[in-house]
Scaffold this active site. Structure first.
Site, PDB file in Angstrom:
ATOM      1  N   THR A  13       0.815  -1.222   0.000  1.00 21.48           N
ATOM      2  CA  THR A  13       0.000   0.000   0.000  1.00 21.48           C
ATOM      3  C   THR A  13       0.843   1.263   0.000  1.00 21.48           C
ATOM      4  OG1 THR A  13      -1.784  -1.103   1.141  1.00 21.48           O
ATOM      5  CG2 THR A  13      -1.729   1.268   1.362  1.00 21.48           C
ATOM      6  N   ASP A  57       1.377  -6.262  -4.739  1.00 17.51           N
ATOM      7  CA  ASP A  57       0.568  -6.313  -3.525  1.00 17.51           C
ATOM      8  C   ASP A  57       1.081  -7.553  -2.797  1.00 17.51           C
ATOM      9  OD1 ASP A  57      -2.678  -5.549  -2.682  1.00 17.51           O
ATOM     10  OD2 ASP A  57      -1.720  -7.313  -1.832  1.00 17.51           O
ATOM     11  N   SER A  58       1.235  -7.477  -1.494  1.00 15.47           N
ATOM     12  CA  SER A  58       1.895  -8.598  -0.813  1.00 15.47           C
ATOM     13  C   SER A  58       1.049  -9.865  -0.806  1.00 15.47           C
ATOM     14  CB  SER A  58       2.325  -8.217   0.600  1.00 15.47           C
ATOM     15  OG  SER A  58       1.226  -8.190   1.468  1.00 15.47           O
ATOM     16  N   SER A  59      -0.210  -9.787  -1.235  1.00 16.59           N
ATOM     17  CA  SER A  59      -1.007 -11.011  -1.401  1.00 16.59           C
ATOM     18  C   SER A  59      -0.394 -11.882  -2.491  1.00 16.59           C
ATOM     19  CB  SER A  59      -2.446 -10.679  -1.787  1.00 16.59           C
ATOM     20  OG  SER A  59      -3.038  -9.929  -0.774  1.00 16.59           O
ATOM     21  N   ASP A  90      -0.148  -7.113   4.431  1.00 15.19           N
ATOM     22  CA  ASP A  90      -0.983  -8.322   4.500  1.00 15.19           C
ATOM     23  C   ASP A  90      -0.187  -9.594   4.781  1.00 15.19           C
ATOM     24  OD1 ASP A  90      -3.226  -6.823   4.069  1.00 15.19           O
ATOM     25  OD2 ASP A  90      -3.467  -7.355   1.959  1.00 15.19           O
TER      26      ASP A  90
HETATM   27  N1  ASP Z   1      -2.836  -5.258   0.236  1.00 12.12           N
HETATM   28  C1  ASP Z   1      -1.717  -4.516   0.736  1.00 12.12           C
HETATM   29  C2  ASP Z   1      -0.493  -5.426   0.697  1.00 12.12           C
HETATM   30  O1  ASP Z   1      -0.306  -6.212   1.555  1.00 12.12           O
HETATM   31  C3  ASP Z   1      -1.972  -4.027   2.119  1.00 12.12           C
HETATM   32  C4  ASP Z   1      -0.846  -3.231   2.727  1.00 12.12           C
HETATM   33  O2  ASP Z   1       0.183  -2.984   2.141  1.00 12.12           O
HETATM   34  O3  ASP Z   1      -0.997  -2.812   3.865  1.00 12.12           O
HETATM   35  O4  ASP Z   1       0.292  -5.314  -0.222  1.00 12.12           O
END
Ligand code: ASP
Length: 341
Positions: A13, A57-59, A90
């Site tokens: 993010t 995105d870390s997902s 995440d």
């Molecule tokens: N979806 C984002 C991720 O993990 C959330 C974050 O960075 O806080 O990349």
């Protein structure tokens, strides 16, 4: 002399911006982050940066990304005094856990950080997180050694041991907690360190382990769970190890289907690691009748490890291709501060 810090940008993010057409947050490159934190240039450090080819995105984080991170960190280990990894929150606790097993014998800090709000938004938490993470990565003891000598997560004024953390909030700035281990530092007007590095085995040199076993399963027990439908999981050909998230102090229903599945799975060479689904406390197999069978059939107690650390530890231990009994012995040991002994 200024400390040399390497900033590794993976995405998350912190570096995202809203796509005005779809309303979705999407990743931008590191220059975008850098342009929004001009203060970075004023810090008393020599900062260099390196980015993943495509910010994610870390997902979307995978073993391949962890190996890429380990390559970057180990290739640059001698050149820099400390490392800051910008990472989505995440899966940050999974990555921090994995890195702690993949890079052992650290004498330098690897600090993961990110944010809940993108850097371009007025109330972003990313600025403070990144600036303080860099400061922590640069901190030295009087003898010139690094203050922090492990993988840690810095988020919202707290520094946590990486393999003790878990993400607890999708919307609060205080997104992480370390339920079974005190913070390594708290950042107020000054940064107060409370390091307990004694529980990390010292090693003479950096040891790099890149081979992780990907065939790992995870099953969270729930009341009335139809174990027979999970028979596919207890197949030692497809899953070399399984993390079982149990109730309370490591308990599960006294269910013969489950006991048979696990007994046969272990007989076929599989390993079952028992962690609690409670947010704090420890597994104590045998404390209740509803966990004594685990002890008898050879389920390994994960004690007070987080699920993230348990998964990473199983991947690391099984990736070492040791004898079955040696793998069990390794799982029972505290290797990098991941569990209390
Ligand atoms: N979806 C984002 C991720 O993990 C959330 C974050 O960075 O806080 O990349």
């Amino acid at each position: 002399m200024k400390a040399k810090i390497l900033l590794i940008y993976t995405g998350g993010t912190i570096g995202m911006i809203k796509d005005l057409r779809t309303g979705e947050l999407k990743s931008l490159d590191f220059n975008y982050v850098f342009d929004h934190i001009p203060e970075l240039e004023r810090l008393h450090v020599e900062l260099s940066s390196i980015s993943f080819d495509k910010a994610i995105d870390s997902s979307d984080m995978t073993y391949a990304h962890w190996k890429q991170l380990v390559d970057i960190l180990s290739d640059n280990y001698e050149t820099y005094d400390g490392f800051v990894v910008l990472h989505g929150s995440d899966t940050m606790a999974y990555s921090a856990s994995a890195l702690s097993f993949m890079l052992q014998g650290l004498t330098k800090p690897i600090i993961l950080t990110g944010s809940q709000l993108p850097i371009g938004t007025i109330r972003t938490d990313g600025k403070e997180n990144l600036i303080t993470a860099v400061e922590i990565a640069a901190a030295k003891n009087a003898d010139g050694s690094s203050t922090v000598q492990e993988v840690a997560i810095y988020f919202e004024y707290s520094l946590y041991r990486g393999n003790r953390c878990t993400k607890i909030s999708a919307n609060q700035f205080e997104a992480f907690t370390s339920p079974n281990y005190p913070p390594l530092a708290v950042a107020g007007v000054t940064i107060q360190y409370q390091l307990g590095q004694d529980s990390i085995k010292k090693r003479p040199v950096l040891q790099v382990y890149k081979n992780l076993e990907p065939r790992i399963g995870l099953l969270k027990i729930y009341p009335s769970i139809p174990f027979e439908n999970y028979a596919f999981l207890f197949n030692a050909e497809h899953f070399k190890g399984i993390v079982l998230e149990t109730f309370g102090a490591g308990n599960a229903p006294n269910n013969q289907d489950m006991i048979d599945l696990i007994t046969n799975y272990i007989a076929a060479g599989g390993i079952v690691l028992n962690v609690t689904q409670c947010s704090s406390g420890s597994v104590q197999q045998g404390q209740y009748q509803t966990s004594s069978f685990f002890e008898k059939i050879g389920v390994v107690s994960g004690k007070d490890m987080t699920t993230e650390a348990a998964l990473a530890k199983l991947m690391y231990v099984l990736g070492r291709n040791e004898k079955h009994s040696d793998s069990i012995a390794l799982l029972q040991q505290n290797i990098v501060g991941e569990m209390s002994v």
